[in-house]
Write a protein that holds these residues in place. Sequence first.
Motif, PDB file in Angstrom:
ATOM      1  N   SER A 125       0.839  -1.202   0.000  1.00 47.21           N
ATOM      2  CA  SER A 125       0.000   0.000   0.000  1.00 47.21           C
ATOM      3  C   SER A 125       0.870   1.246   0.000  1.00 47.21           C
ATOM      4  O   SER A 125       0.631   2.200  -0.753  1.00 47.21           O
ATOM      5  CB  SER A 125      -0.885   0.030   1.254  1.00 47.21           C
ATOM      6  N   LYS A 126       1.889   1.219   0.851  1.00 47.56           N
ATOM      7  CA  LYS A 126       2.759   2.380   1.023  1.00 47.56           C
ATOM      8  C   LYS A 126       3.486   2.723  -0.283  1.00 47.56           C
ATOM      9  O   LYS A 126       3.470   3.876  -0.733  1.00 47.56           O
ATOM     10  CB  LYS A 126       3.762   2.043   2.130  1.00 47.56           C
ATOM     11  N   ILE A 127       4.093   1.713  -0.908  1.00 51.21           N
ATOM     12  CA  ILE A 127       4.841   1.980  -2.147  1.00 51.21           C
ATOM     13  C   ILE A 127       3.880   2.401  -3.258  1.00 51.21           C
ATOM     14  O   ILE A 127       4.169   3.335  -4.012  1.00 51.21           O
ATOM     15  CB  ILE A 127       5.659   0.753  -2.601  1.00 51.21           C
ATOM     16  N   SER A 128       2.728   1.733  -3.360  1.00 47.57           N
ATOM     17  CA  SER A 128       1.779   2.069  -4.431  1.00 47.57           C
ATOM     18  C   SER A 128       1.333   3.520  -4.329  1.00 47.57           C
ATOM     19  O   SER A 128       1.163   4.200  -5.347  1.00 47.57           O
ATOM     20  CB  SER A 128       0.551   1.144  -4.370  1.00 47.57           C
ATOM     21  N   ALA A 129       1.143   3.997  -3.092  1.00 48.67           N
ATOM     22  CA  ALA A 129       0.745   5.392  -2.893  1.00 48.67           C
ATOM     23  C   ALA A 129       1.870   6.338  -3.344  1.00 48.67           C
ATOM     24  O   ALA A 129       1.613   7.368  -3.977  1.00 48.67           O
ATOM     25  CB  ALA A 129       0.396   5.631  -1.425  1.00 48.67           C
ATOM     26  N   ALA A 130       3.114   5.968  -3.053  1.00 52.25           N
ATOM     27  CA  ALA A 130       4.252   6.813  -3.467  1.00 52.25           C
ATOM     28  C   ALA A 130       4.410   6.805  -4.990  1.00 52.25           C
ATOM     29  O   ALA A 130       4.730   7.827  -5.590  1.00 52.25           O
ATOM     30  CB  ALA A 130       5.535   6.328  -2.788  1.00 52.25           C
ATOM     31  N   VAL A 131       4.166   5.642  -5.618  1.00 52.76           N
ATOM     32  CA  VAL A 131       4.223   5.563  -7.082  1.00 52.76           C
ATOM     33  C   VAL A 131       3.145   6.467  -7.682  1.00 52.76           C
ATOM     34  O   VAL A 131       3.388   7.197  -8.646  1.00 52.76           O
ATOM     35  CB  VAL A 131       4.037   4.106  -7.574  1.00 52.76           C
ATOM     36  N   LYS A 132       1.965   6.432  -7.076  1.00 53.73           N
ATOM     37  CA  LYS A 132       0.845   7.245  -7.583  1.00 53.73           C
ATOM     38  C   LYS A 132       1.160   8.742  -7.516  1.00 53.73           C
ATOM     39  O   LYS A 132       0.862   9.486  -8.443  1.00 53.73           O
ATOM     40  CB  LYS A 132      -0.417   6.904  -6.772  1.00 53.73           C
ATOM     41  N   ARG A 133       1.787   9.164  -6.414  1.00 60.50           N
ATOM     42  CA  ARG A 133       2.163  10.587  -6.286  1.00 60.50           C
ATOM     43  C   ARG A 133       3.188  10.990  -7.352  1.00 60.50           C
ATOM     44  O   ARG A 133       3.106  12.069  -7.931  1.00 60.50           O
ATOM     45  CB  ARG A 133       2.767  10.849  -4.905  1.00 60.50           C
ATOM     46  N   HIS A 134       4.147  10.110  -7.583  1.00 60.13           N
ATOM     47  CA  HIS A 134       5.165  10.319  -8.620  1.00 60.13           C
ATOM     48  C   HIS A 134       4.488  10.428  -9.979  1.00 60.13           C
ATOM     49  O   HIS A 134       4.778  11.327 -10.779  1.00 60.13           O
ATOM     50  CB  HIS A 134       6.145   9.131  -8.549  1.00 60.13           C
ATOM     51  N   ASP A 135       3.539   9.546 -10.214  1.00 60.16           N
ATOM     52  CA  ASP A 135       2.761   9.499 -11.457  1.00 60.16           C
ATOM     53  C   ASP A 135       1.929  10.776 -11.635  1.00 60.16           C
ATOM     54  O   ASP A 135       1.902  11.374 -12.712  1.00 60.16           O
ATOM     55  CB  ASP A 135       1.867   8.255 -11.385  1.00 60.16           C
ATOM     56  N   ASN A 136       1.259  11.205 -10.567  1.00 58.34           N
ATOM     57  CA  ASN A 136       0.421  12.404 -10.622  1.00 58.34           C
ATOM     58  C   ASN A 136       1.192  13.646 -11.053  1.00 58.34           C
ATOM     59  O   ASN A 136       0.617  14.564 -11.622  1.00 58.34           O
ATOM     60  CB  ASN A 136      -0.195  12.692  -9.246  1.00 58.34           C
ATOM     61  N   VAL A 176      -6.854  13.253   1.747  1.00 56.49           N
ATOM     62  CA  VAL A 176      -5.939  12.455   0.925  1.00 56.49           C
ATOM     63  C   VAL A 176      -4.524  12.475   1.510  1.00 56.49           C
ATOM     64  O   VAL A 176      -3.834  11.454   1.514  1.00 56.49           O
ATOM     65  CB  VAL A 176      -5.966  12.932  -0.548  1.00 56.49           C
ATOM     66  N   SER A 177      -4.101  13.632   2.052  1.00 60.59           N
ATOM     67  CA  SER A 177      -2.736  13.654   2.591  1.00 60.59           C
ATOM     68  C   SER A 177      -2.664  12.894   3.914  1.00 60.59           C
ATOM     69  O   SER A 177      -1.646  12.258   4.214  1.00 60.59           O
ATOM     70  CB  SER A 177      -2.193  15.078   2.703  1.00 60.59           C
ATOM     71  N   GLN A 178      -3.747  12.898   4.702  1.00 58.91           N
ATOM     72  CA  GLN A 178      -3.764  12.074   5.922  1.00 58.91           C
ATOM     73  C   GLN A 178      -3.710  10.585   5.571  1.00 58.91           C
ATOM     74  O   GLN A 178      -3.058   9.790   6.242  1.00 58.91           O
ATOM     75  CB  GLN A 178      -5.029  12.339   6.753  1.00 58.91           C
ATOM     76  N   ARG A 179      -4.426  10.222   4.506  1.00 56.49           N
ATOM     77  CA  ARG A 179      -4.417   8.825   4.073  1.00 56.49           C
ATOM     78  C   ARG A 179      -3.011   8.426   3.627  1.00 56.49           C
ATOM     79  O   ARG A 179      -2.537   7.337   3.933  1.00 56.49           O
ATOM     80  CB  ARG A 179      -5.415   8.610   2.931  1.00 56.49           C
ATOM     81  N   TYR A 180      -2.335   9.342   2.934  1.00 57.48           N
ATOM     82  CA  TYR A 180      -0.958   9.049   2.508  1.00 57.48           C
ATOM     83  C   TYR A 180      -0.068   8.803   3.723  1.00 57.48           C
ATOM     84  O   TYR A 180       0.668   7.822   3.783  1.00 57.48           O
ATOM     85  CB  TYR A 180      -0.395  10.205   1.659  1.00 57.48           C
ATOM     86  N   ARG A 181      -0.183   9.694   4.704  1.00 56.06           N
ATOM     87  CA  ARG A 181       0.673   9.561   5.897  1.00 56.06           C
ATOM     88  C   ARG A 181       0.351   8.313   6.706  1.00 56.06           C
ATOM     89  O   ARG A 181       1.226   7.704   7.298  1.00 56.06           O
ATOM     90  CB  ARG A 181       0.544  10.811   6.778  1.00 56.06           C
ATOM     91  N   LYS A 182      -0.918   7.927   6.712  1.00 60.51           N
ATOM     92  CA  LYS A 182      -1.335   6.732   7.451  1.00 60.51           C
ATOM     93  C   LYS A 182      -0.547   5.501   6.985  1.00 60.51           C
ATOM     94  O   LYS A 182      -0.058   4.724   7.800  1.00 60.51           O
ATOM     95  CB  LYS A 182      -2.841   6.513   7.242  1.00 60.51           C
ATOM     96  N   PHE A 183      -0.428   5.347   5.669  1.00 59.64           N
ATOM     97  CA  PHE A 183       0.301   4.183   5.147  1.00 59.64           C
ATOM     98  C   PHE A 183       1.807   4.452   5.086  1.00 59.64           C
ATOM     99  O   PHE A 183       2.614   3.547   5.199  1.00 59.64           O
ATOM    100  CB  PHE A 183      -0.253   3.770   3.782  1.00 59.64           C
ATOM    101  N   ARG A 184       2.147   5.719   4.929  1.00 57.03           N
ATOM    102  CA  ARG A 184       3.559   6.098   4.826  1.00 57.03           C
ATOM    103  C   ARG A 184       4.354   5.675   6.046  1.00 57.03           C
ATOM    104  O   ARG A 184       5.522   5.315   5.965  1.00 57.03           O
ATOM    105  CB  ARG A 184       3.652   7.625   4.642  1.00 57.03           C
ATOM    106  N   LYS A 185       3.703   5.730   7.223  1.00 55.13           N
ATOM    107  CA  LYS A 185       4.456   5.469   8.452  1.00 55.13           C
ATOM    108  C   LYS A 185       4.517   3.978   8.812  1.00 55.13           C
ATOM    109  O   LYS A 185       5.177   3.609   9.788  1.00 55.13           O
ATOM    110  CB  LYS A 185       3.855   6.290   9.604  1.00 55.13           C
ATOM    111  N   VAL A 186       3.888   3.118   8.048  1.00 58.92           N
ATOM    112  CA  VAL A 186       3.873   1.695   8.407  1.00 58.92           C
ATOM    113  C   VAL A 186       5.284   1.103   8.348  1.00 58.92           C
ATOM    114  O   VAL A 186       5.943   1.142   7.324  1.00 58.92           O
ATOM    115  CB  VAL A 186       2.927   0.884   7.494  1.00 58.92           C
ATOM    116  N   GLY A 187       5.726   0.605   9.502  1.00 58.67           N
ATOM    117  CA  GLY A 187       7.036  -0.049   9.568  1.00 58.67           C
ATOM    118  C   GLY A 187       8.185   0.902   9.813  1.00 58.67           C
ATOM    119  O   GLY A 187       9.319   0.473   9.979  1.00 58.67           O
TER     120      GLY A 187
END
Lengths: 277, 251
Positions: free
Chosen positions: A176-187, B239-250
């Motif tokens: 989930s984390k990487i896919s979200a970062a890829v999406k931001r890069h894509d956007n 959307v930015s809160q959702r990004y941070r929610k997954f961003r911090k995992v691990g």
Amino acid sequence: MELKGLFLKANNELENTGNLLKSRRVICRKCAKPVSVARIRKNSFICPECGHYFQVRARRRILMLTDKRSFMEMDREMESRNILGFPGYEEKLSAAKEKSRETEGVICGEASIGGSRVCIFAMDGNFMMGSMGAVVGEKITRLFEYATDRHLPVIGVTVSGGARMQEGMVSLMQMSKISAAVKRHDNQGNLYIVLLTNPTTGGVDASFAMLGDITLAEPGARVGFAGPRVIEKTLNQKLPEGFQKAERVLECGFIDAIVPRQEQKEYLDRLLKLHGF
Amino acid sequence: MKDYDIVKAARSELRFTSVDFIGLTVKDFTELHGDRLFGEDRAVIAGIGRIGDTAVTVIGIEKGKSTEERIEHNFGSAMPEGYRKALRLMKQAEKFQRPVICFVDTAGAYCGINAEERGQGRAIAECLAEMSDLKTPILSIVIGEGGSGGALALSHADRIWMLEDAYFSVVSPESCANILWKTPERADAAAEALGLTAARLYELGLIDRVVRCDEIPELEKRIAEQIRELQGLSVETLVSQRYRKFRKVGY
Ligand SMILES: [Zn+2]
């Protein structure tokens, strides 16, 4: 590592034995012919007798794809912890470090290809079969964020059995984390080219491996979500010839092109130039 | 209960399925079908309805109850077209500014030749990438089995809830035991090690709420409150809160 005897039954081991084996030979696992290691090295790690693709370590992979002395590694010091206290995980990590001579299953950094600046990551099949835990997820995410901030293209080389069991849901959620970062890069209008190598499966296939603008693969690479044995067991039938091989996956519409190893750097160079880099 | 008992409870055929939860929490549920690309996957039921006084898009992975139903719903293992239908309707929810509610209950995405050839990996990856950027609130509730990537695909949400006797895991305890210790007999030890229960995942900060079974009768109210809270945020914040929610995992 077992070094006795003239021949080494090798696939991954080819790289681990280093200089010790420079003058030696290995038995190719496909054609069963003895081939000198020096010849294999010179031939982009492809068997000169039968064309079998030997696995390539992440670090060498990056050297093969980028301009000489252009690679600058990022986040090399990051190492995995046993977050869940999973039994035997520390031992597995130590063994993986020894086998791969790397600290984790992915190498990330900045480099140039044909003079164009790129971010690049390469997974390492010798590190717990390229499995993805929190460190792999974090390093790739950081690379995409770095590339997004600087409007740089990302080149990714995948090889993975999927998410790393020993880190439980923490590893699954790296998808989930990487896919979200890829999406931001894509956007932001940035380019992401992925090169699928053998094997790219499980949680890596179901996330960033399948999110490239352009998806390339090595000949014969296994690419798929479920493991072939799992499918055989579920269906109780033999799998068709060529199933989950890159050539078949291309026919199904999920790969843009199969690129032989010797041509990959030039191919990437051309794609980068076509995107104005 | 031991962790492996929770896994068994989550798999029980007597359990409430997505259909029951939709019946319990959604008024005027109107089912919509098809992915507009290949077909209609009955493992995923989806449509629009009302929770409280808000129109919502609802997506549920459905296992079915009778043998006949279970076959119809492919035992809750979705094909790529199931995930593509879910994503189509999530995009539609974004267009009409409807919040999305996902009920997750699957042993895993379907493993088969056809599923592979139609791009199971790509279908799941697209859900993850697109949900990360969906400009409307998403709430996912794991009501039974959270089986690996197939469950994760519908869990890229602003809030993840789990029933107290549900599980969410990177791999089934049986496969884990088989791979690591060469015997499915030690699935109970694997279940323990994987940290797959709602309580443990809450402790690890990976989910947002453990729903007790005695709270189920008031679930509609709880969902309505949660939606209202999320609707109070600007789209950018959401959307930015959702990004941070997954961003911090691990990390
Ligand atoms: Zn050969």
